[in-house]
Design a protein around this motif. Structure first.
Motif, PDB file in Angstrom:
ATOM      1  N   VAL A  55       0.840   6.755  10.756  1.00 12.38           N
ATOM      2  CA  VAL A  55      -0.014   6.993   9.793  1.00 12.38           C
ATOM      3  C   VAL A  55       1.060   7.201   8.609  1.00 12.38           C
ATOM      4  CG1 VAL A  55      -1.367   8.763   8.873  1.00 12.38           C
ATOM      5  CG2 VAL A  55      -1.821   8.076  11.323  1.00 12.38           C
ATOM      6  N   PHE A  56       2.270   7.908   8.869  1.00 14.11           N
ATOM      7  CA  PHE A  56       3.023   8.184   7.857  1.00 14.11           C
ATOM      8  C   PHE A  56       3.534   6.685   7.129  1.00 14.11           C
ATOM      9  CE2 PHE A  56       7.607   7.786   6.822  1.00 14.11           C
ATOM     10  CZ  PHE A  56       7.567   8.563   5.674  1.00 14.11           C
ATOM     11  N   VAL A  57       3.831   5.675   8.027  1.00 13.82           N
ATOM     12  CA  VAL A  57       4.455   4.364   7.602  1.00 13.82           C
ATOM     13  C   VAL A  57       3.314   3.568   7.030  1.00 13.82           C
ATOM     14  CG1 VAL A  57       5.241   2.319   8.829  1.00 13.82           C
ATOM     15  CG2 VAL A  57       6.130   4.241   9.522  1.00 13.82           C
ATOM     16  N   VAL A  58       2.195   3.690   7.743  1.00 14.16           N
ATOM     17  CA  VAL A  58       0.952   2.896   7.031  1.00 14.16           C
ATOM     18  C   VAL A  58       0.759   3.638   5.643  1.00 14.16           C
ATOM     19  CG1 VAL A  58      -1.535   2.360   7.147  1.00 14.16           C
ATOM     20  CG2 VAL A  58       0.302   2.080   9.079  1.00 14.16           C
ATOM     21  N   CYS A  59       0.659   4.740   5.387  1.00  9.80           N
ATOM     22  CA  CYS A  59       0.252   5.442   4.099  1.00  9.80           C
ATOM     23  C   CYS A  59       1.128   5.072   3.065  1.00  9.80           C
ATOM     24  CB  CYS A  59       0.070   7.016   4.502  1.00  9.80           C
ATOM     25  SG  CYS A  59      -1.587   7.421   5.273  1.00  9.80           S
ATOM     26  N   SER A  60       2.513   5.166   3.675  1.00  7.23           N
ATOM     27  CA  SER A  60       3.696   5.118   2.627  1.00  7.23           C
ATOM     28  C   SER A  60       3.841   3.558   2.021  1.00  7.23           C
ATOM     29  CB  SER A  60       5.001   5.456   3.395  1.00  7.23           C
ATOM     30  OG  SER A  60       5.107   6.565   3.795  1.00  7.23           O
ATOM     31  N   ALA A  61       3.241   2.646   3.116  1.00 11.27           N
ATOM     32  CA  ALA A  61       3.311   1.216   2.432  1.00 11.27           C
ATOM     33  C   ALA A  61       2.102   0.986   1.541  1.00 11.27           C
ATOM     34  CB  ALA A  61       2.837   0.183   3.829  1.00 11.27           C
ATOM     35  N   PHE A  62       1.035   1.523   1.779  1.00 12.68           N
ATOM     36  CA  PHE A  62      -0.119   1.695   0.801  1.00 12.68           C
ATOM     37  C   PHE A  62       0.351   2.140  -0.426  1.00 12.68           C
ATOM     38  CE2 PHE A  62      -2.952   0.428   4.253  1.00 12.68           C
ATOM     39  CZ  PHE A  62      -3.911  -0.141   3.723  1.00 12.68           C
ATOM     40  N   ARG A  63       1.150   3.538  -0.287  1.00 14.24           N
ATOM     41  CA  ARG A  63       1.697   4.095  -1.431  1.00 14.24           C
ATOM     42  C   ARG A  63       2.390   3.218  -2.463  1.00 14.24           C
ATOM     43  NH1 ARG A  63       5.641   8.396   0.335  1.00 14.24           N
ATOM     44  NH2 ARG A  63       7.074   6.692   0.166  1.00 14.24           N
ATOM     45  N   VAL A  64       3.292   2.581  -2.082  1.00 17.01           N
ATOM     46  CA  VAL A  64       4.213   1.839  -2.597  1.00 17.01           C
ATOM     47  C   VAL A  64       3.719   0.626  -3.442  1.00 17.01           C
ATOM     48  CG1 VAL A  64       6.220   0.236  -2.562  1.00 17.01           C
ATOM     49  CG2 VAL A  64       6.128   2.194  -0.915  1.00 17.01           C
ATOM     50  N   VAL A  65       2.626  -0.095  -2.816  1.00 19.45           N
ATOM     51  CA  VAL A  65       1.860  -0.983  -3.177  1.00 19.45           C
ATOM     52  C   VAL A  65       0.798  -0.581  -4.265  1.00 19.45           C
ATOM     53  CG1 VAL A  65       0.399  -2.891  -3.064  1.00 19.45           C
ATOM     54  CG2 VAL A  65       2.044  -2.450  -1.375  1.00 19.45           C
ATOM     55  N   TYR A  66       0.024   0.394  -4.101  1.00 21.58           N
ATOM     56  CA  TYR A  66      -0.988   1.002  -4.882  1.00 21.58           C
ATOM     57  C   TYR A  66      -0.394   1.564  -6.302  1.00 21.58           C
ATOM     58  CZ  TYR A  66      -4.456   4.218  -6.821  1.00 21.58           C
ATOM     59  OH  TYR A  66      -5.370   4.870  -7.591  1.00 21.58           O
ATOM     60  N   PHE A  67       0.734   2.256  -6.001  1.00 27.55           N
ATOM     61  CA  PHE A  67       1.417   3.129  -7.210  1.00 27.55           C
ATOM     62  C   PHE A  67       2.042   2.061  -7.909  1.00 27.55           C
ATOM     63  CE2 PHE A  67       0.416   7.278  -4.917  1.00 27.55           C
ATOM     64  CZ  PHE A  67      -0.370   7.699  -6.193  1.00 27.55           C
ATOM     65  N   GLY A  68       2.761   0.893  -7.298  1.00 27.48           N
ATOM     66  CA  GLY A  68       3.068  -0.093  -8.045  1.00 27.48           C
ATOM     67  C   GLY A  68       2.304  -0.566  -9.160  1.00 27.48           C
ATOM     68  N   GLY A  69       0.976  -0.862  -8.709  1.00 25.20           N
ATOM     69  CA  GLY A  69       0.057  -1.127  -9.784  1.00 25.20           C
ATOM     70  C   GLY A  69      -0.554  -0.214 -10.963  1.00 25.20           C
ATOM     71  N   VAL A  70      -0.688   0.961 -10.314  1.00 19.72           N
ATOM     72  CA  VAL A  70      -1.053   2.222 -11.178  1.00 19.72           C
ATOM     73  C   VAL A  70      -0.233   2.348 -12.145  1.00 19.72           C
ATOM     74  CG1 VAL A  70      -1.260   4.678 -11.311  1.00 19.72           C
ATOM     75  CG2 VAL A  70      -2.333   3.304  -9.508  1.00 19.72           C
ATOM     76  N   PHE A  71       1.007   2.296 -11.963  1.00 23.76           N
ATOM     77  CA  PHE A  71       2.257   2.545 -13.109  1.00 23.76           C
ATOM     78  C   PHE A  71       2.126   1.501 -14.141  1.00 23.76           C
ATOM     79  CE2 PHE A  71       4.839   4.725  -9.410  1.00 23.76           C
ATOM     80  CZ  PHE A  71       3.979   5.959  -9.766  1.00 23.76           C
ATOM     81  N   GLN A  72       1.359   0.337 -13.963  1.00 27.58           N
ATOM     82  CA  GLN A  72       1.252  -0.527 -15.117  1.00 27.58           C
ATOM     83  C   GLN A  72       0.387  -0.224 -16.194  1.00 27.58           C
ATOM     84  OE1 GLN A  72       3.505  -2.935 -14.719  1.00 27.58           O
ATOM     85  NE2 GLN A  72       4.029  -2.409 -12.553  1.00 27.58           N
ATOM     86  N   SER A  73      -0.322   0.975 -15.864  1.00 26.31           N
ATOM     87  CA  SER A  73      -1.266   1.333 -17.096  1.00 26.31           C
ATOM     88  C   SER A  73      -1.260   3.079 -17.216  1.00 26.31           C
ATOM     89  CB  SER A  73      -2.732   1.063 -16.700  1.00 26.31           C
ATOM     90  OG  SER A  73      -3.073   1.476 -15.262  1.00 26.31           O
ATOM     91  N   ILE A  74      -0.559   3.914 -16.146  1.00 23.92           N
ATOM     92  CA  ILE A  74      -0.832   5.162 -16.042  1.00 23.92           C
ATOM     93  C   ILE A  74       0.717   5.615 -15.890  1.00 23.92           C
ATOM     94  CG2 ILE A  74      -1.297   7.222 -14.873  1.00 23.92           C
ATOM     95  CD1 ILE A  74      -3.956   5.914 -14.049  1.00 23.92           C
ATOM     96  N   SER A  75       0.895   6.743 -16.817  1.00 28.46           N
ATOM     97  CA  SER A  75       2.360   7.254 -16.986  1.00 28.46           C
ATOM     98  C   SER A  75       2.976   7.588 -15.574  1.00 28.46           C
ATOM     99  CB  SER A  75       2.317   8.658 -17.595  1.00 28.46           C
ATOM    100  OG  SER A  75       3.406   9.348 -17.826  1.00 28.46           O
ATOM    101  N   VAL A  76       4.066   7.488 -15.258  1.00 24.80           N
ATOM    102  CA  VAL A  76       4.970   7.760 -14.110  1.00 24.80           C
ATOM    103  C   VAL A  76       4.945   9.323 -13.998  1.00 24.80           C
ATOM    104  CG1 VAL A  76       7.146   7.801 -12.773  1.00 24.80           C
ATOM    105  CG2 VAL A  76       6.225   5.619 -13.866  1.00 24.80           C
ATOM    106  N   PHE A  77       5.250   9.743 -15.347  1.00 24.95           N
ATOM    107  CA  PHE A  77       5.493  11.430 -15.205  1.00 24.95           C
ATOM    108  C   PHE A  77       4.051  12.164 -14.987  1.00 24.95           C
ATOM    109  CE2 PHE A  77       8.577   9.988 -18.423  1.00 24.95           C
ATOM    110  CZ  PHE A  77       9.825  10.152 -17.494  1.00 24.95           C
TER     111      PHE A  77
END
Length: 314
Positions: A5-27
């Motif tokens: 579960v950790f590996v799968v969630c981490s993979a989704f995290r990397v891809v999802y937030f890579g897109g989110v950071f294009q419009s929402i602040s990293v901070f």
């Protein structure tokens, strides 16, 4: 199951937030995600094991270094995600850590214990280093699936991913020292992100409040929900899973995380297919699995080590 579960969630995290950071602040994401994790860790510690806080308070230097390293790690990691192919960020981040341990163990610093590697492990480690260097070349030469358009900016982003992996390893080593003194995992989670939260708060103050940047309340709730599912929960699942299965099994499972990230990022319209990246992350995963399996003689049937060796691909 928890490690998977950790590996799968981490993979989704990397891809999802890579897109989110294009419009929402990293901070903003850092503040929301790690603020919730800090509150959860402190709450559980105060409720179940307040003595752990006294143990942590008795080692201010270790706590300060853990916080400093953790702040640098996650800030660099998330900014690298903003500008690079997620699978490359994930691989560089995970791949550099064991070599930091090896380097520290061979130096005068006492936070890492010295260990020995077999000739086969040294060959596999050399292959992993070569694979990481190849990924940096893929980024700089413009062959990755996500193009920055500037070779120097791409190199800088790859460097951030390597710094992040190095820093998080140092943070883990200081956390391990506190753990060996008796600090419970929730207490460590509740006290290791103070520096990161300070960085995030300063960043938001500099950028302006979310409303001023066009982020509405619904958007904030969406980020908070994603942070819980993809950042907070994986950390807890990893903590539970690592305690229930052998470290060797856990490392074999996590070895293929970069390949999973590469597959998931194909659903992101920002990222094109890159054969070079696919081959590199696959070779990396195979080498990491082989390096960990080569340590099988050092594990007993219930999964405890008889000889300490650096973990490849944590």
């Amino acid at each position: 199951l928890c490690v998977l579960v950790f590996v799968v969630c981490s993979a989704f995290r990397v891809v999802y937030f890579g897109g989110v950071f294009q419009s929402i602040s990293v901070f903003l994401v850092l503040l929301i995600a790690f603020g919730m994790m800090t509150l959860a860790g402190l709450g559980i510690t105060i409720w179940k094991n307040p003595a752990s806080l006294r143990i942590i308070a008795a080692a201010p230097k270790d706590v300060a270094m853990m916080n400093l390293a953790t702040a640098g790690a996650w800030t660099c990691y998330f900014f690298a995600l903003k500008f690079l192919d997620p699978s490359i960020v994930n691989t560089l981040f995970a791949g550099i850590g064991p070599f930091v341990v090896i380097t520290l163990a061979g130096s005068r610093f006492s936070i890492a214990r010295p260990s020995r590697s077999t000739p086969l492990q040294r060959v596999l480690q050399a292959g992993i280093v070569l694979t990481l260097a190849t990924l940096v070349w893929i980024v700089v030469s413009g062959r990755s699936g996500f193009q920055s358009g500037d070779a120097w900016a791409a190199f800088g982003s790859a460097t951030l991913a390597l710094i992040a992996g190095s820093s998080v390893t140092v943070g883990h080593l200081f956390a391990k020292r506190l753990d060996e003194r008796g600090a419970a995992p929730p207490a460590l989670l509740g006290t290791r992100f103070f520096g990161l939260l300070a960085v995030a708060a300063c960043g938001i103050a500099y950028e302006g409040m979310p409303e001023a940047r066009g982020i509405d309340t619904q958007g904030l709730f969406g980020v908070a929900g994603a942070a819980v599912l993809l950042i907070v929960m994986p950390v807890w699942f990893n903590q539970i899973g690592m305690a229930k299965i052998s470290p060797l099994s856990a490392r074999v499972i996590t070895a293929f995380g970069p390949v999973l990230v590469f597959g998931l990022q194909q659903f992101d319209a920002r990222i094109a297919w890159s054969t070079e990246t696919f081959v590199a992350v696959t070779v990396y995963s195979v080498l990491v699995m082989a390096a960990n399996l080569s340590q099988r003689k050092n594990w007993n049937p219930i999964g405890r080590t008889t000889v300490r060796k650096p973990a490849i691909g944590d």
